[in-house]
Enzyme design. Sequence first.
Site, PDB file in Angstrom:
ATOM      1  N   HIS A 124       3.494  -4.142   6.674  1.00 22.53           N
ATOM      2  CA  HIS A 124       3.588  -5.266   5.893  1.00 22.53           C
ATOM      3  C   HIS A 124       4.808  -5.966   5.786  1.00 22.53           C
ATOM      4  O   HIS A 124       4.759  -7.243   5.495  1.00 22.53           O
ATOM      5  CB  HIS A 124       2.791  -5.169   4.684  1.00 22.53           C
ATOM      6  CG  HIS A 124       2.111  -6.417   4.082  1.00 22.53           C
ATOM      7  ND1 HIS A 124       2.478  -7.672   4.341  1.00 22.53           N
ATOM      8  CD2 HIS A 124       0.927  -6.258   3.291  1.00 22.53           C
ATOM      9  CE1 HIS A 124       1.502  -8.562   3.781  1.00 22.53           C
ATOM     10  NE2 HIS A 124       0.476  -7.722   3.205  1.00 22.53           N
ATOM     11  N   ALA A 125       5.961  -5.250   5.979  1.00 21.47           N
ATOM     12  CA  ALA A 125       7.253  -5.873   5.738  1.00 21.47           C
ATOM     13  C   ALA A 125       7.418  -7.061   6.569  1.00 21.47           C
ATOM     14  O   ALA A 125       8.307  -8.000   6.144  1.00 21.47           O
ATOM     15  CB  ALA A 125       8.213  -4.746   5.608  1.00 21.47           C
TER      16      ALA A 125
END
Length: 397
Positions: free
Chosen positions: A350-351
């Site tokens: 998700h980063a």
Amino acid sequence: MTILRQKVDMLTHHYPPQELYKLLKKNIISKEYVEYQFMQKSKIPTMHFQQSLPRLPIPKLDLTCERYLAAQRPLLIDEAYNKTQYNVNQFKSNVGRQLQDMLKNYDKQNKHTSYISEFWFDSYLRDRKPIPINYNPVLVMHKDERPEYNDQLLRTANLIISSLRFYKSLHAGILEPEVFHLNQRKVIPRSLGQFAVTYLHHYHETDKDRLFNNPQGKHITVQYKGHFYAFRVLSDENDILPPDKILARLKFILEENIPKCEFPIGVLTTMERNKWATIRHELADNGNEHSLKLIDSALFNVCLDKEILGDDPYAIIRNFLHSDGENRWFDKSFSLQLSKDGQAAVNFEHAWGDGVAILRYVQDIYKDSREKPFVHPNTKPYDDDIANVIRLGTEFL
């Protein structure tokens, strides 16, 4: 400039879509070539609307405080709420104004991006909790309505090819821009800024992780029975390899007669991040740096599972969201995951971005793999040299 050089430059240096159509019109590249290499051929450049999109405005301080208090009201008894309200008013009239001015100045100095962007990345990369479940979501695809195309080998090959066609279209600037239809007359373009970093790797370091990109990547990694494999999917000219070659390399992996990996390294990506960062450096220092680099630099990862999931949504989510971690590499920007019976999903880190970008990718490859599959039940695998498939499992010490 040679024809080959023109083609390479077009694919790797983000030529405008018009260049593609010029080459087609002059018969420098064939229609058949374009049909296989590119998922979409938009005449409007992919990033056409990017510069015209409004920047995210900084909320007014008073409005921010009002929203905070409104969120606290249902949670607090009167005494606690009154104290919170007092503290918010003190903040608003003192340090809050200073922070608001600092934020505005920061925004003015970074007009190329959103004021929240750096803080977004920082919050994701500094957190030390394990990334599976805590951060990595999963998107599950519907099965193909044609049962024969849900064969694990067949569906994996088609989803890989569709992923590469998406990748090539994106980097050639001919992927269709993303727009949101408010009604029949009005559409709003969406930002595609995160698409530029879709094919990344999350590299764990002590205290703060970093994102790694390999724009020259030409291979993918595949996990099966906890083992890691790597093979090329793009040629030196950045052309997608023929379907029968990709099929043959996957077939070799699925048919290799080896036991389950005794020490599946993928499970380490489920650990607390500082611990995993320490172990990762130790692995690299003990002769595994080349294998780790192959994993890091791959375009994306593919997880081939032995489980038969059926249609039980709980079993499907458990398997694709986390499983036991042995046949996963959660650090990759995204992993294609396929069960023995052809259930398919994408688990993504998700980063680097949020769900809008990965949802577009999943929707496009799902549609493309169903409507334009290049591997069929009667497709014969190319008589490939198995030396083109590298098994990394034996290299980890």
